[in-house]
Scaffold this active site. Structure first.
Site, PDB file in Angstrom:
ATOM      1  CE  LYS A  53     -12.938   7.131 -18.418  1.00 41.24           C
ATOM      2  NZ  LYS A  53     -13.229   8.433 -17.844  1.00 41.24           N
TER       3      LYS A  53
ATOM      4  CE1 TYR B  20     -17.046  10.279 -15.993  1.00 39.96           C
ATOM      5  CE2 TYR B  20     -16.281  10.476 -13.728  1.00 39.96           C
ATOM      6  CZ  TYR B  20     -16.846   9.729 -14.740  1.00 39.96           C
ATOM      7  OH  TYR B  20     -17.207   8.444 -14.498  1.00 39.96           O
TER       8      TYR B  20
ATOM      9  NE  ARG C 282      -3.235  -0.172   2.984  1.00 41.48           N
ATOM     10  CZ  ARG C 282      -2.774   0.202   4.189  1.00 41.48           C
ATOM     11  NH1 ARG C 282      -2.367   1.440   4.380  1.00 41.48           N
ATOM     12  NH2 ARG C 282      -2.730  -0.658   5.178  1.00 41.48           N
TER      13      ARG C 282
END
Ligand SMILES: *Cc1c(COP(=O)(O)O)cnc(C)c1O
Length: 422
Positions: free
Chosen positions: A234, A144, A90
């Site tokens: 994307k 967005y 992490r």
């Protein structure tokens, strides 16, 4: 660098190390196309491999607990990437770090920090600022849909003032921690003058969501943005098979982002880090090819009597939005080659209706005032031949109710186009 280092011979190691020592040059050290295939991979030949290794370790063994404690203290104090193994996954991952290095280089930024998604990346930016007591955000619509929602609902305890670019300076308060713009914006492709906005921000960090333009068409850091956000899902991934987000910025801000990422856990999986690094290598070629097709489609749509308005950015790009006179739902139901789906930036073309899908979460009034008409369709242009895409689009635009119910046998099968010799 030892004398045995084969990278010393041609000075490559010097060129690689230089950007991270002292002041960072804002211009790219090498051409974008070269960086796209080499950044983050400079050590591979020395390691004796050609593809980047995928490190799936969740933990990293050490017999020296005192040294580990010191490394943990160091990270807690500074947020700098740990030297050597990352203690726990992490905290850092070597495969993901390659993607971060490469994306930072492409954006002309000092550092980059990757997250599990674009929304996790934006969340971390907001948390870094609100942890400093700076809970107010100034933002320009449209954004967005989910970014709009995250800010407008104040889910993270932030408060937003919506304004237009000209109103940014007046909207800034003593507790403003961030100014956020998207350009070209999702889904209208409206553009913002980044340099002018950066000037209005003064010392407040400006975050530019560069998902639509990618560093191939626009590098916001060069125009004064402090933070560059990507939904890596994307164009950076580019194949519709990996979810990720990344923030490119100076190392000081990156350290805060790494600490928040460690504390909140929105890490990118190393397999995703690998896929995103691979995606970057073809990014310039994909974006330029798809942009040429999108520009061509935008020109054809502009003269089509069924189209009320075409939105296509002055800087180019592979997204085209257009408003139809007819029923937008019938157009979506009528496509056969183009995939009716949300998201964007894949090798294949996608189309969606923002008012129903990507911007559904934004209240109707806010959507309309941001220029998101109910008749607007947003198309992400892929790498198909332009004639095949145009045929599908023009047939879908003529579609009458019922085309969607036709049997698969009667569907339009795109003919091979002579120009591509398929
Ligand atoms: C998709 C998208 C996001 C959100 O990214 P996820 O990876 O889906 O979390 C943010 N900004 C823009 C412009 C997007 O298109």
């Amino acid at each position: 660098m030892g004398a045995m280092n084969p990278m010393d011979a041609d000075g490559t190691a010097e060129a690689v190390a230089a950007p991270f020592a002292g002041t960072f040059p804002r211009t790219l050290p090498r051409a974008l196309a070269t960086e796209a295939v080499h950044a983050g991979r400079e050590d591979l030949a020395r390691l004796g491999v050609h593809a980047a290794p995928i490190d799936l370790s969740t933990t990293y063994p050490s017999y020296d607990t005192r040294a580990e404690a010191a490394r943990i203290d160091e990270f807690a104090a500074t947020g700098a990437r740990p030297e050597g193994p990352p203690v726990y996954a992490r905290l850092d991952n070597p495969t993901t770090a390659r993607f971060e290095t490469a994306l930072a280089r492409l954006e002309g930024a000092e550092s980059a920090v990757a997250f599990a998604s674009g929304m996790a990346a934006l969340t971390a930016v907001l948390l870094v600022r609100s942890a400093m007591g700076l809970r107010h955000v100034v933002a320009v619509r449209p954004l967005y849909g989910c970014s709009d929602h995250l800010l407008n609902a104040g889910l993270l305890g932030t408060e937003v003032t919506w304004t237009d670019p000209a109103g940014i300076a007046d909207a800034i308060r003593p507790d403003t921690g961030l100014v956020l713009v998207e350009t070209p914006a999702n889904p209208t492709l409206a553009e913002v003058d980044i340099a002018a906005v950066a000037h209005s921000c003064g010392s407040i960090p400006l975050l530019v969501d560069n998902t639509f333009a990618t560093p191939v068409l626009q590098r916001p850091v060069e125009h004064g943005a402090r933070l560059v956000l990507h939904s890596a899902t994307k164009y950076l991934g580019g194949h519709g098979d990996v979810l990720g987000g990344v923030v490119a910025c100076d190392e000081e801000f990156a350290r805060g982002l790494r600490q928040v990422r460690f504390a909140t856990g929105g890490v990118l999986h190393p397999m995703a880090g690998y896929l995103l690094l691979r995606g970057l290598s073809t990014l310039p070629v994909r974006v330029r090819a798809a942009s040429a097709t999108a520009a061509d489609l935008a020109r054809r749509l502009a003269t089509d009597p069924r189209i009320a308005r075409v939105h296509y950015p002055a800087i180019g790009g592979a997204m085209v939005s257009f408003e139809v006179y007819g029923d937008p739902h019938e157009v979506i139901a009528g496509v056969r080659l183009i995939t009716p789906a949300v998201s964007l930036g894949s090798v294949d073309s996608l189309i969606q209706h923002p008012a129903s899908i990507s911007h559904r979460v934004v209240a109707e009034g806010d959507r309309r005032s941001a220029g998101v008409s109910d008749r607007l369709l947003r198309m992400s242009v892929g790498l198909e031949d332009v004639e095949d895409l145009w045929r599908d689009l023009t047939e879908a635009l003529s579609a009458r109710p019922g085309r969607a119910e036709r049997s698969p046998e009667s569907r339009t099968v795109p003919r091979p186009s002579p120009s591509t010799g398929r």
